[in-house]
Design an enzyme around this catalytic site. Structure first.
Site, PDB file in Angstrom:
ATOM      1  N   LYS A 185       0.837  -1.200   0.000  1.00 28.35           N
ATOM      2  CA  LYS A 185       0.000   0.000   0.000  1.00 28.35           C
ATOM      3  C   LYS A 185       0.875   1.254   0.000  1.00 28.35           C
ATOM      4  CE  LYS A 185      -3.778  -2.489   2.176  1.00 28.35           C
ATOM      5  NZ  LYS A 185      -4.435  -2.936   3.414  1.00 28.35           N
TER       6      LYS A 185
ATOM      7  N   ASP B 199     -11.148   2.773   4.203  1.00 27.79           N
ATOM      8  CA  ASP B 199     -11.462   1.342   4.062  1.00 27.79           C
ATOM      9  C   ASP B 199     -12.966   1.117   3.938  1.00 27.79           C
ATOM     10  OD1 ASP B 199      -9.393  -0.446   3.794  1.00 27.79           O
ATOM     11  OD2 ASP B 199      -8.883  -0.410   5.929  1.00 27.79           O
TER      12      ASP B 199
ATOM     13  N   GLN C  48      -4.588  -1.506   9.704  1.00 30.01           N
ATOM     14  CA  GLN C  48      -4.414  -2.828   9.102  1.00 30.01           C
ATOM     15  C   GLN C  48      -4.918  -3.909  10.065  1.00 30.01           C
ATOM     16  OE1 GLN C  48      -3.246  -3.445   5.890  1.00 30.01           O
ATOM     17  NE2 GLN C  48      -3.875  -5.544   6.316  1.00 30.01           N
TER      18      GLN C  48
END
Ligand code: NAP
Length: 296
Positions: A60, A127, A104
Site C-alpha cells: 500500500k 477502508d 491494518q
C-alpha cells in the site's frame, strides 16, 4: 492495453491492467490537487508482527509513492493495547494534514477491533468499514465504499457486464466484502441474492446467476456446473495452498469452460483493492478540502 484475454473459453478479466488504469487516474488527480496546494495523505497503522499484514502495508505504501499520495506509517508492537491504538487514531483523526486512516487488520490478540475502527471518522475511513459509511451505502447514498467490493464494481464496469435487472449472487456476507458487495450490486439495479454457510441448495442459487461474486475463503469451492453458461464470475477468494501457491474460491479451470468472463487469482480482484484505496484517499482529501472551504 486489453483488459480481456479473448483467446480462452471465458474471457479473462485482467485486474492488473484495470488497476493500472485506476493508478494512472489517481496519479493525474493527485498532480492536479498538489498544484492547488493539497497533497492527499494516507496514515497507515500497523500493530503486531503478522508477516502478511506487513507485506500488505508495504504494498500500500509503495502504491502511494507511485501515485504521489503521501503516506505515513505508524508501526506498533504486538503488545499495543486498545487504549493506545485509540489514542493514535484520535490523533490522526484530529490532524488536518491526514485525509485517510487505514488500520491494518487483524489487530493483535486482545485488541478490540470494533472499538478502534469506530474511532476512525467516517470522512477519513478510506477502508469504508465505519458503520456510517456502510449505512450510507445501505440507503443508496454511498460515500467511502469498502475497497475490494468497489474494485469488483470497477471490474464489472470495465468489462461491460450488464447489471441493471441482472441476477447477481454474492457468495459470502462478511462486513468487508460480501455485505457491501451485495449493496453495491443492488444500487446498480441487480436482483441480488446473498449466500452464506447456512444457505440451502447453494448450487441451485448460483445456477440462476448472471453475475457471481465469490468471497468465502474456501479453495476452488465453486464448481463449473454451478455456473450458468455466459455468466460473469468474479473470484475474490485468496487462499494459500500447502505448496505455497495462491488460489481463489472458484475452480478456475472448470468454471472457465462455462463463464463469459472470469477473474484469475492472482491478478484479478487483488490489484483492484489497493487501487481503490488510493482512489478513496484522493476522494477523502477532496471532500475534506471542500468542507473546510465551506463558510460556517
Ligand atoms: P470471512 O470474513 O471469513 O467471511 C466468509 C464468508 O463466507 C462468511 O459469510 C461465511 O458464511 C461464508 N462461507 C464460508 N464457508 C462457506 C461455505 N462453505 N458455503 C457458503 N458460504 C460460506 O471472509 P472475507 O474476509 O469476506 O474474505 C473472503 C475471501 O476473500 C478470503 O479468501 C479472503 O482472503 C479474500 N479477500 C480477498 C481480498 C482481495 O483483495 N482480493 C480482500 C478481502 C478478502 P457465514 O457468514 O455463514 O459464516
Amino acid at each position: 492495453m486489453s483488459t480481456i484475454d479473448r483467446h480462452s473459453t471465458a474471457q479473462l478479466i485482467d485486474g492488473k491492467a484495470i488497476a493500472a488504469k485506476v493508478h494512472a487516474e489517481v496519479r493525474a488527480e493527485v498532480a492536479a490537487l498538489r498544484s492547488q496546494g493539497l497533497t492527499p495523505c494516507l496514515a497507515v497503522v500497523l500493530a503486531g508482527d503478522d508477516p502478511a499484514s506487513a507485506i500488505y502495508v508495504r504494498n500500500k505504501v509503495r502504491a502511494c509513492e507511485a501515485t504521489g499520495v503521501q503516506s505515513v506509517s505508524h508501526v506498533l508492537p504486538a503488545t499495543t493495547t486498545t487504549r493506545e491504538l485509540i489514542a493514535l487514531v484520535d490523533r490522526l483523526a484530529a490532524d488536518p494534514a491526514v485525509h485517510g486512516i487505514l488500520v491494518q487488520l487483524p489487530l493483535p490478540p486482545g485488541c478490540d477491533t470494533d472499538a478502534v475502527l469506530a474511532c476512525v471518522p467516517p470522512a477519513k475511513d478510506v477502508d469504508g468499514f465505519h458503520p456510517a459509511n456502510l449505512g450510507a451505502l445501505a440507503i443508496g447514498t454511498p460515500a467511502l465504499v469498502a475497497c475490494t467490493p468497489a474494485g469488483v464494481m470497477r471490474l464489472l464496469a470495465e468489462t461491460d457486464t450488464p447489471l441493471d435487472g441482472a441476477r447477481a449472487v454474492v457468495l459470502g456476507r462478511s462486513r468487508i466484502v460480501g455485505r457491501p458487495m451485495a449493496l453495491l450490486l443492488l444500487n446498480a439495479n441487480a436482483t441480488v441474492t446473498v449466500c452464506h454457510s447456512r444457505t440451502r441448495a447453494l448450487a441451485d442459487e448460483l445456477r440462476r446467476a448472471d453475475v457471481v461474486v465469490a468471497a468465502i475463503g474456501r479453495p476452488r469451492f465453486v464448481q463449473g456446473d454451478w455456473i450458468r453458461p455466459g455468466a460473469t464470475v468474479i473470484d475474490v477468494g485468496m487462499n494459500r495452498l500447502p505448496d505455497g501457491t495462491l488460489c481463489g474460491d472458484v475452480d478456475f479451470d472448470a468454471v472457465r469452460a462455462h463463464a463469459r468472463a472470469l477473474t484469475p487469482v492472482p491478478g484479478g480482484v487483488g490489484p483492484m483493492t489497493i487501487a481503490m484505496l488510493l482512489s478513496n484517499t484522493v476522494r477523502a482529501a477532496r471532500a475534506q478540502a471542500t468542507t473546510e472551504a465551506r463558510p460556517r
